[in-house]
Write a protein that holds these residues in place. Structure first.
Motif, PDB file in Angstrom:
ATOM      1  N   GLY A  21      72.852   1.246 -79.405  1.00 60.56           N
ATOM      2  CA  GLY A  21      72.939   0.558 -80.728  1.00 60.56           C
ATOM      3  C   GLY A  21      72.413  -0.783 -80.457  1.00 60.56           C
ATOM      4  O   GLY A  21      72.145  -1.138 -81.597  1.00 60.56           O
ATOM      5  N   SER A  45      71.339   5.229 -82.812  1.00 60.95           N
ATOM      6  CA  SER A  45      72.752   5.845 -83.254  1.00 60.95           C
ATOM      7  C   SER A  45      72.741   7.377 -82.634  1.00 60.95           C
ATOM      8  O   SER A  45      71.746   7.961 -82.549  1.00 60.95           O
ATOM      9  CB  SER A  45      73.002   5.901 -84.643  1.00 60.95           C
ATOM     10  N   LEU A  67      78.923   3.127 -79.546  1.00 65.66           N
ATOM     11  CA  LEU A  67      77.889   3.093 -80.475  1.00 65.66           C
ATOM     12  C   LEU A  67      78.451   2.823 -81.832  1.00 65.66           C
ATOM     13  O   LEU A  67      79.623   3.145 -82.024  1.00 65.66           O
ATOM     14  CB  LEU A  67      77.234   4.327 -80.763  1.00 65.66           C
TER      15      LEU A  67
END
Length: 174
Positions: A21, A45, A67
């Motif tokens: 991320g 993602s 994430l």
């Protein structure tokens, strides 16, 4: 799409997929992998990876634990439920022991700390992709509770092998 990186596009060779991320971390890692001769694809993602995974010939997946949205452990569970056999290397800036244990028990090859020295991460990814390209048996497919394969070599070097129990265990492992 990030400049200079193929994100989710079909690829003729086995790629290392990086799901992270943090854009700076993701770009740096992809650049290091490419500098070592590996094809790398970046995803911001878990959801972005899942949308593209069927169009990618992935060699392995480097997966950030924390994430946004679906976290790394949830993506691992999803891949396991879909019976997608893909070697996973987890990375994390910070993680608790329970998360690391869960990742390994559910089939992750390794769980590494994120940091400026990514030499071990690159070495593990390179070993996995090389094994797949050479058609060797999948080195990541093992019982989830089995110790890493090099663990037994370390035990033999540090433990006396004169006990009958140790010799018996050693015969079954080798």
């Amino acid at each position: 799409m990030e400049k200079g990186f193929r994100m989710g596009l079909p690829c003729r060779e086995r790629s290392v997929c990086v799901v992270d991320g943090d854009a700076d971390s993701r770009c740096a890692l992809v650049g290091q992998l490419q500098a070592h001769g590996l094809t790398a694809l970046a995803f911001e993602s878990a959801e972005a990876f899942l949308e593209s995974h069927d169009r990618i010939q992935a060699g392995c997946l480097i997966l950030e634990l924390n994430l946004p949205g679906m976290n790394g452990l949830a993506l691992q569970r999803c891949l396991n439920q879909l019976q997608i056999s893909l070697p996973l290397i987890f990375i994390a800036s910070s993680a608790d022991v329970a998360s690391a244990v869960s990742a390994i028990q559910n089939g992750a090859v390794d769980f590494l700390r994120k940091g400026p020295d990514s030499s071990r991460l690159i070495a593990v990814a390179n070993r996995l992709v090389t094994a797949i390209r050479a058609g060797r048996p999948a080195p990541w497919r093992r019982h989830p509770y089995a110790p890493p394969t090099d663990c037994w070599r370390n035990i033999r070097q540090t433990q006396p092998s004169n006990s009958a129990a140790f010799r018996s265990l050693q015969k079954h492992v080798e």
